[in-house]
Design an enzyme around this catalytic site. Structure first.
Site, PDB file in Angstrom:
ATOM      1  N   ASP A   1      -6.116   6.054  -0.607  1.00 14.16           N
ATOM      2  CA  ASP A   1      -5.087   6.995  -0.178  1.00 14.16           C
ATOM      3  C   ASP A   1      -5.194   7.374   1.303  1.00 14.16           C
ATOM      4  O   ASP A   1      -5.232   8.558   1.660  1.00 14.16           O
ATOM      5  CB  ASP A   1      -5.160   8.284  -1.024  1.00 14.16           C
ATOM      6  CG  ASP A   1      -5.283   8.011  -2.509  1.00 14.16           C
ATOM      7  OD1 ASP A   1      -4.586   7.115  -3.006  1.00 14.16           O
ATOM      8  OD2 ASP A   1      -6.086   8.694  -3.173  1.00 14.16           O
TER       9      ASP A   1
ATOM     10  N   GLU B   1       4.863   8.487  -6.618  1.00 17.68           N
ATOM     11  CA  GLU B   1       3.953   9.393  -5.922  1.00 17.68           C
ATOM     12  C   GLU B   1       3.743   8.879  -4.502  1.00 17.68           C
ATOM     13  O   GLU B   1       4.389   7.932  -4.061  1.00 17.68           O
ATOM     14  CB  GLU B   1       2.605   9.482  -6.664  1.00 17.68           C
ATOM     15  CG  GLU B   1       1.910   8.143  -6.825  1.00 17.68           C
ATOM     16  CD  GLU B   1       0.698   8.210  -7.750  1.00 17.68           C
ATOM     17  OE1 GLU B   1       0.509   9.240  -8.425  1.00 17.68           O
ATOM     18  OE2 GLU B   1      -0.057   7.222  -7.812  1.00 17.68           O
TER      19      GLU B   1
END
Length: 604
Positions: A46, A216
């Site tokens: 991420d 997401e």
């Protein structure tokens, strides 16, 4: 990251190492490449990338802790930085769940973060639940510091946001100095303008229902007058990165398609796009190293745009991106180097049999015929004590083993590990429990001196271990003496061996040659020949593997007063290659000298 918890522990198929970069100059013809993944000191995912006023690029990723028990364990954020996209520094840990006063009592769940800068303050935004019921108690926490990668203190969280599905915060600064927050998960995407305090919402919280298959991982950036919103879609089992564009930071958004195909061995995808030194880069994660979707690694690729502003699909490569500046200090070893096994400089080897007195086992591991077995048991381990770390720093750990499993991994702990995360060592299958052809390498950190401990922990697939080797880089000034009676010495052209000497080197065409010479890390070495000679002066022509000219070296040997008066010592600098495969050849025919020994001193 994935909103659904992961509770399955899987093993890996390649080596991830934690440590220090092997720095070597790049040539104009072959620019230095970052290699992928770019962070190897721990598992990271991420990535959120930013360029601050100091001119460095900083990446704020999440941290997949090894051994994995799924995404609920994620914690202990680190920051990484570079000034050339190739040499990366782990700036250290900046925040953990224990630092969050309002966080869930059980900790963990420190998922994808982001950062921003305003008026001398760095803001770190992180998602974290406030209650045991993590799925419905998400908060966007805010920590601040006057430094980009240290001394962050939690200030609280952004009020007035939904508690469900609000993960993956991303903060965008527009050209007019206004800031916007984006977040969301579980197919729900939100955006809002941030207040002047950077910790509140100024205006309505908008839901971007127009985005195609949003899942997401929202990220917003601007190029020219066009705003881009990148995100992970809901493609089952293999999320892709999609993007949309708008003329306003809060939409409405026009869907543009896929910019990154599914990544290796990970269902999730998450990343950021940023411009640095005239180039656009995509940072993303995959799990190619571990083959485990909860043990991911950050990669980088260059981004190219079409004339109309659309993004060309990004190509995932093992090479990564080229350096955009001179080589510099780094702490991350390039995986690009590790997979090519560039370990030639680690030539001081100590081998440990599994029944040696300094080797202990436990947790279900057993010995059988000098091998350690049953390392598949949870809690099993092999521990070596009294390991010599030399001057301290990097050491090469090699495990010799057999395995009928396909994806075994050991967790390695070593005394010099400053990160405290341990090291991931993959042991690919060898085709049988008695087939001891496996050889797994990884770099570990050791302290100076002979009191180091190395522990191999199992429970992630099975491997029977026969030996462990610890190898160090020879220290500067180390000398190795080679008698001419050794098995690595050959001679010819009229030269003969008599007792402990090579003689008749006065004959044209005569020579003797030494093989298997240790060159350490390569470069200059001091060659010394010990001899006796009744001639007033003799000359040898010397050739060595690392001679950059290929012309050889001239070595003058003054007389000693007799053929058996072995008081002569003649020295000169020569070039050697890294590792133990060097050859040194002495050619005679220009006066006589009987040679008894050759000494090589590294890095004189």
């Amino acid at each position: 990251m994935r909103k659904k918890p992961w509770n399955v522990l899987l093993s890996g198929t390649m080596v991830l190492s934690f440590f220090f970069c092997l720095i070597s100059p790049s040539s104009a013809e072959e620019p230095a490449m970052s290699g992928n993944p770019i962070f190897t000191s721990m598992f990271t995912a991420d990535p959120s990338a930013h360029v601050w006023s100091d001119g460095r690029i900083y990446v704020y990723p999440s941290h997949d802790i090894f051994p994995s028990r799924g995404s609920d364990l994620m914690d202990k954020y680190h920051v990484f930085s570079s000034d050339n996209m190739v040499d990366w520094v782990d700036e250290g840990e900046i925040l953990r769940a224990d630092d969050v006063p309002w966080g869930r009592p059980e900790g963990g769940f420190m998922w994808a973060p982001d950062a921003a800068y305003k008026d001398g303050t760095y803001y770190f935004y992180f998602p974290h639940p406030s209650g045991t019921n993590w799925n419905n108690t998400w908060k966007i926490g805010v920590a601040t510091s006057d430094k980009p990668a240290a001394d962050f203190t939690v200030q609280g969280y952004i009020q007035g946001l939904p508690g469900s599905n609000l993960i993956d915060p991303s903060v965008f600064r527009d050209d007019d100095g206004s800031y916007y927050l984006y977040a969301g998960g579980g197919a729900v995407s939100y955006g809002a303008k941030l207040g002047a305090d950077m910790m509140s919402i100024d205006g309505p919280l908008l839901q971007f229902t127009e985005l195609e298959d949003f899942h997401e991982a929202a990220w917003v950036f601007k190029r020219g007058s066009l705003y881009y919103l990148m995100y992970a879609d809901g493609n089952p089992g293999a999320n892709r990165m999609r993007y949309a564009t708008s003329s306003h930071p809060l939409g409405p958004w026009t869907n543009r398609g896929v910019l990154l195909d599914p990544v290796s061995h990970s269902e999730t995808t998450h990343g950021s796009i940023v411009q640095y030194k005239g180039h656009w880069y995509l940072f993303y994660h995959d799990a190619k190293v571990s083959s485990n979707g909860t043990l991911r690694s950050v990669n980088v690729a260059e981004v190219n745009f079409n004339p109309d502003g659309t993004i060309q699909k990004v190509v995932q490569t093992p090479d990564g991106v080229a350096a955009i500046g001179p080589r510099s200090y780094a702490t991350e070893v390039k995986y690009y180097d590790l997979v090519n096994e560039n370990f030639d400089q680690y030539t001081l080897k100590t081998e440990y049999a599994m029944d040696a007195g300094n080797v202990a086992i436990g947790g279900g591991a057993t010995r059988s015929g000098g091998n350690v077995e049953n390392m598949h048991n949870q809690g099993s381990y092999i521990q070596l004590s009294g390991i010599d770390g030399g001057a301290g720093g990097k050491a090469l750990l090699t495990v010799l083993y057999a395995s009928a499993d396909n994806g075994t991994a050991f967790k390695v702990d070593a005394s010099g590990d400053t990160a405290g995360d341990g090291y991931f060592l993959a042991l690919p299958g060898t085709g049988g429990w008695g087939n001891y052809t496996g050889r797994a390498n990884r770099l570990v950190d050791l302290n100076p001196g002979a009191n180091n401990v190395i522990k191999l922990s199992g429970g992630m697939g099975g491997a029977n271990v026969s030996r462990v080797i610890v190898s160090l880089v020879p220290a500067a000034g180390q000398e190795t003496e080679y008698p001419v009676t050794g098995g690595n010495v050959t001679f010819g052209g009229g030269a003969t061996r008599s007792g402990a000497s090579i003689e008749n080197m006065h004959i044209p065409g005569s020579y003797f040659q030494l093989t298997g010479i240790d060159g350490g890390t390569g470069g200059q070495a001091l060659l010394t020949v010990v001899y006796g000679s009744a001639d007033n002066q003799s000359t040898f022509q010397v050739h060595s593997s690392g001679d950059p000219t290929g012309n050889g070296y001239s070595l003058t040997l003054p007389g000693t007063g007799g053929w058996s008066t072995y008081t002569g010592s003649a020295s000169r600098l020569i070039g050697l290659n890294p590792g133990t495969s060097n050859v040194i050849r002495f050619e005679g025919g220009m006066g006589g000298a009987n040679v008894t020994r050759v000494v090589v001193k590294l890095n004189p």
